[in-house]
Design a protein around this motif. Structure first.
Motif, short mmCIF file in Angstrom:
data_model
loop_
_atom_site.label_atom_id
_atom_site.label_comp_id
_atom_site.label_asym_id
_atom_site.label_seq_id
_atom_site.Cartn_x
_atom_site.Cartn_y
_atom_site.Cartn_z
N ALA A 289 124.89 54.75 74.75
CA ALA A 289 124.89 53.22 74.68
C ALA A 289 123.48 53.26 73.74
CB ALA A 289 124.73 52.53 76.08
N LYS A 290 123.69 51.99 73.00
CA LYS A 290 122.74 51.62 71.89
C LYS A 290 121.67 50.81 72.87
CE LYS A 290 125.11 51.18 67.78
NZ LYS A 290 125.31 50.19 66.33
N PHE A 291 120.24 50.68 72.62
CA PHE A 291 119.59 51.37 71.59
C PHE A 291 118.50 52.02 72.36
CE2 PHE A 291 116.08 51.99 68.32
CZ PHE A 291 116.72 52.98 67.82
N ASN A 292 118.19 53.35 72.60
CA ASN A 292 117.17 53.54 73.41
C ASN A 292 116.47 54.99 72.32
OD1 ASN A 292 115.55 55.37 74.96
ND2 ASN A 292 115.96 54.04 76.59
N PRO A 293 115.43 54.86 71.82
CA PRO A 293 114.99 55.92 70.94
C PRO A 293 114.79 57.29 71.48
CG PRO A 293 113.48 54.10 71.29
CD PRO A 293 114.60 53.83 71.73
N ASP A 294 114.21 57.23 72.80
CA ASP A 294 113.78 58.34 73.67
C ASP A 294 115.08 59.00 74.02
OD1 ASP A 294 111.29 57.66 73.28
OD2 ASP A 294 111.14 57.21 75.57
N GLU A 295 116.20 58.34 74.36
CA GLU A 295 117.65 59.13 74.74
C GLU A 295 118.02 59.45 73.44
OE1 GLU A 295 119.98 56.51 77.00
OE2 GLU A 295 118.66 56.14 78.56
N LEU A 296 118.01 58.61 72.28
CA LEU A 296 118.66 59.30 70.93
C LEU A 296 118.08 60.51 70.84
CD1 LEU A 296 120.75 59.06 68.87
CD2 LEU A 296 119.03 57.37 67.88
N ALA A 297 116.50 60.66 70.67
CA ALA A 297 115.86 61.74 70.40
C ALA A 297 116.22 63.06 71.27
CB ALA A 297 114.05 61.49 70.19
N ARG A 298 116.22 62.84 72.34
CA ARG A 298 116.55 63.99 73.47
C ARG A 298 117.86 64.32 73.13
NH1 ARG A 298 115.65 60.97 77.61
NH2 ARG A 298 113.36 61.24 77.65
#
Length: 320
Positions: A289-298
């Protein structure tokens, strides 16, 4: 309007068939606008609004709705026009975007129409870079504009885009120095948000604005004799896109013998219990789910480790 959304929960069968339903509404004039029904939680007459100090001018106030406090934004003002007059006679569309609930003040709400994503098109090139549209379509001979709500939210209440320390491993980019991440999203703001996260990790990106454009790009690599697995770390795709949605894009990739094993993350502001089932149905590797930079980077970090075998090596060393 009491019954206009009564059957929203029964509409999930449209997902995965490159179809959607739009809730049509008007702002200050006769122009029709549309919003995906899956983003809509409720439509109601504008409730009593309470002003809040130092608010963004676009925010009319907050309302207490069903036990919660929700910010109400004037959508007409949010796209650079005059505030809507006669607020008490306006309607509010309660939506869920990027894990938050917010309301948008509109002049009137018309009806729901069943559409095919193939009939939803990118904004005309002459619209300029600063427009607030993600797509346009036509209903009964009338132009319908689909507003880039993510752009509005990014301007009114910007999300943090910095990655926290320690989320991804040092030197992660060196393991995939010749590869890049394919980002597919119809929202200019969303594309840039994802791009900044991935590139801050030191990994290159390629951007496409809808599923059809992305699929043609990937199929073109194969036709040109380029190995897509040697080119790409993974694909990060939105679901809601003109021409071809993310579910259909994923299904098409899975049906292509030269692309079928690409790693695909569906990254979307859509909410609902159907997401997990649809991810499995079309064969995506993951949903975020958008938008969490930490989750995306992980997720990107973990994919790189999976590709290079680093995670396996580390587990083996730990067992020793």
């Amino acid at each position: 309007m009491a019954g206009v959304l009564d059957s929203v929960n029964q509409r999930t069968q449209l997902v995965g068939q490159n179809r959607l339903e739009l809730l049509l509404f008007r702002l200050g004039g006769e122009q029709l606008y549309g919003i995906n029904v899956f983003k809509v939680k409720e439509v109601l007459q504008c409730p009593a609004l309470n002003e809040i100090p130092k608010r963004n001018p676009v925010v009319c106030g907050v309302a207490h709705i069903r036990g919660g406090t929700i910010s109400i934004m004037d959508m007409n003002q949010a796209i650079g026009r005059r505030p809507l007059p006669d607020v008490e006679n306006c309607f509010v569309i309660i939506t869920e975007y990027n894990r938050t609930t917010q309301g948008f003040l509109v002049r009137s709400v018309e009806r729901i129409v069943n559409m095919n994503w193939e009939d939803i098109h990118p904004p005309p090139k002459g619209a300029g870079k600063e427009n607030y549209l993600t797509a346009v379509t036509e209903v009964e001979g009338k132009l319908v504009e689909i507003i880039d709500v993510e752009k509005i939210l990014a301007e009114v209440s910007p999300l943090p885009e910095e990655i926290s320390e320690g989320v991804f491993e040092d030197g992660i980019a060196e393991r995939v120095v010749q590869k890049h991440v394919l980002i597919v999203d119809d929202s200019t703001i969303a594309r840039k948000q994802i791009q900044r996260v991935v590139e801050s990790m030191g990994i290159k990106t390629t951007l496409k604005k809808d599923g059809r454009e992305a699929y043609e790009y990937l199929a073109g690599l194969v036709e040109d004799g380029v190995d897509p697995y040697a080119e790409l770390v993974l694909v990060i795709s939105d679901i809601e896109m003109p021409e071809m949605d993310g579910y259909t894009f994923t299904a098409e990739v899975r049906n292509h013998p030269g692309l079928k094993d690409l790693h695909i993350i569906l990254h979307t502001s859509l909410s609902g219990v159907f997401n997990e089932a649809m991810v499995k149905k079309v064969g995506a590797n993951d949903f975020l789910a958008k938008f969490n930079p930490d989750e995306l980077a992980r997720r990107v970090n973990d994919r790189v480790l999976e590709m290079t075998g680093e995670s396996v090596l580390e587990e083996d060393e730990g067992e020793e």
